[in-house]
Enzyme design. Structure first.
Site, PDB file in Angstrom:
ATOM      1  N   SER A   4      79.099  30.457  -5.141  1.00 27.40           N
ATOM      2  CA  SER A   4      79.408  29.294  -5.974  1.00 27.40           C
ATOM      3  C   SER A   4      80.596  28.564  -5.366  1.00 27.40           C
ATOM      4  O   SER A   4      81.453  29.187  -4.712  1.00 27.40           O
ATOM      5  CB  SER A   4      79.767  29.738  -7.396  1.00 27.40           C
ATOM      6  OG  SER A   4      80.347  28.698  -8.148  1.00 27.40           O
TER       7      SER A   4
ATOM      8  N   TYR B  72      84.535  36.101 -12.694  1.00 32.06           N
ATOM      9  CA  TYR B  72      83.375  35.481 -12.044  1.00 32.06           C
ATOM     10  C   TYR B  72      83.764  34.867 -10.702  1.00 32.06           C
ATOM     11  O   TYR B  72      83.107  35.106  -9.680  1.00 32.06           O
ATOM     12  CB  TYR B  72      82.785  34.400 -12.951  1.00 32.06           C
ATOM     13  CG  TYR B  72      81.655  33.638 -12.284  1.00 32.06           C
ATOM     14  CD1 TYR B  72      80.398  34.205 -12.171  1.00 32.06           C
ATOM     15  CD2 TYR B  72      81.864  32.367 -11.755  1.00 32.06           C
ATOM     16  CE1 TYR B  72      79.355  33.516 -11.546  1.00 32.06           C
ATOM     17  CE2 TYR B  72      80.829  31.676 -11.131  1.00 32.06           C
ATOM     18  CZ  TYR B  72      79.582  32.259 -11.032  1.00 32.06           C
ATOM     19  OH  TYR B  72      78.571  31.587 -10.404  1.00 32.06           O
TER      20      TYR B  72
END
Length: 316
Positions: free
Chosen positions: A146, A165
């Site tokens: 990401s 995350y």
């Protein structure tokens, strides 16, 4: 950073995790259209079966369905055994959950699952796949990260609250780039895909349970279509890009990151940087005064001070 360019292997099977929706389903459709057999892995059995029927009917390819939660050790073992099969030539480590929320308030079990799914699973599956790929002289591993991997200095709002995350995706970036460098010159390519906001279901749940329902949904935040993300990834494999950022127009930005890293690595010396040497007049760290020449003289335990064996224990 680039690796050997070229199209994906024309034969063999591709295994795609997180294939029940979003980027994973888009990979499955593209790879099936290119003639690859597929192993589809996800938690939602009905969605996987529907996708398998669609791809078999449309492209005539063989599709296996493996219903598994990659945060479960037993399920991961099962998927790893299949990933080690001698027909696997493409591995797409796409499965991921977010666990968004304030670090001090988010359930510790959920954060552990984020690490299991986002870090342990792709590492384990890559380890299962790569030896066979090397032995056969062909293969590709795509690990989905990401752009949040590069957002460590940015606070939340409008970005999500994301310490764990983002940390897991930072691992995926470093792992993939380092593995690609290790395999440089081999016939196995490694790519890390770093999409930005993508039009999927990803923000509809923290990840404890999958999004309910048989029909794919899109979170209200929108983003790049998953199909475009996959187009960028497959094109980057052809050109040999190790770090693929689908929305990045300035391709040299990745090279500048690499150059900055080399600058940091050049600091691996035996000499302390000047700014870390004690300034004139001393300094105060964690409330302890460091004016004395010896830290032991200043902060050593004194008679009747907390922390001696004859004192009650202190909470930390």
């Amino acid at each position: 950073m680039t690796t050997r360019p070229g199209p994906l292997p024309a034969r063999g099977t591709a295994i795609v995790t997180g294939a029940s929706s979003g980027i994973g389903a888009a990979y499955a459709r593209r790879l099936a259209a290119d003639g690859h057999g597929l192993v589809l892995v996800a938690r939602r059995a009905e969605r996987l079966r529907a996708l398998a029927a669609e791809l078999t009917g449309r492209h005539g390819v063989r599709v296996e369905v493996v219903v598994a939660d990659l945060g479960d050790a037993g399920d991961l073992d099962r998927v790893a055994r299949r990933t080690a099969g001698d027909d696997i030539e493409v591995l797409v480590n796409n499965a991921g959950i977010n666990g968004y929320g304030p670090f001090a308030e988010t359930d510790a079990g959920l954060l552990a699952k984020v690490i299991a799914v986002n870090v342990v699973a792709p590492t384990r599956l890559a380890r299962a796949a790569v030896p066979g790929m090397l032995a056969r002289g062909r293969g590709a591993v795509v690990n989905v990260a990401s752009t949040l991997a590069f957002a460590g200095s940015l606070p939340p709002d409008p970005l999500p609250v994301r310490a764990v995350y983002a940390g897991t995706k930072g691992y995926v970036v470093t792992f993939s780039r380092t593995l690609a460098a290790e395999l440089d010159g081999a016939a196995v390519r490694v790519q890390v895909l770093c999409p930005g906001l993508t039009a999927t279901e990803f923000h509809l749940t923290q990840g404890q349970i999958p999004v309910a329902g048989d029909a794919a949904r899109v979170h209200d935040d929108g983003g790049m279509p998953a199909e475009d993300v996959v187009t960028a990834s497959l094109r980057a494999l052809e050109t040999g890009e190790v770090v693929c950022v689908p929305g990045l127009a300035d391709a040299e930005a990745v090279d500048r990151v690499t150059a900055a890293e080399l600058g940091l690595r050049s600091s691996s010396t035996g000499t302390l940087a000047p700014r870390y040497r004690n300034p004139a007049g001393g300094s105060r760290v964690l409330g302890l005064d460091h004016h004395a020449d010896s830290l032991g003289v200043e902060v050593g335990l004194q008679p009747n001070s907390p922390g001696r064996d004859d004192q009650p224990p202190q909470d930390h």
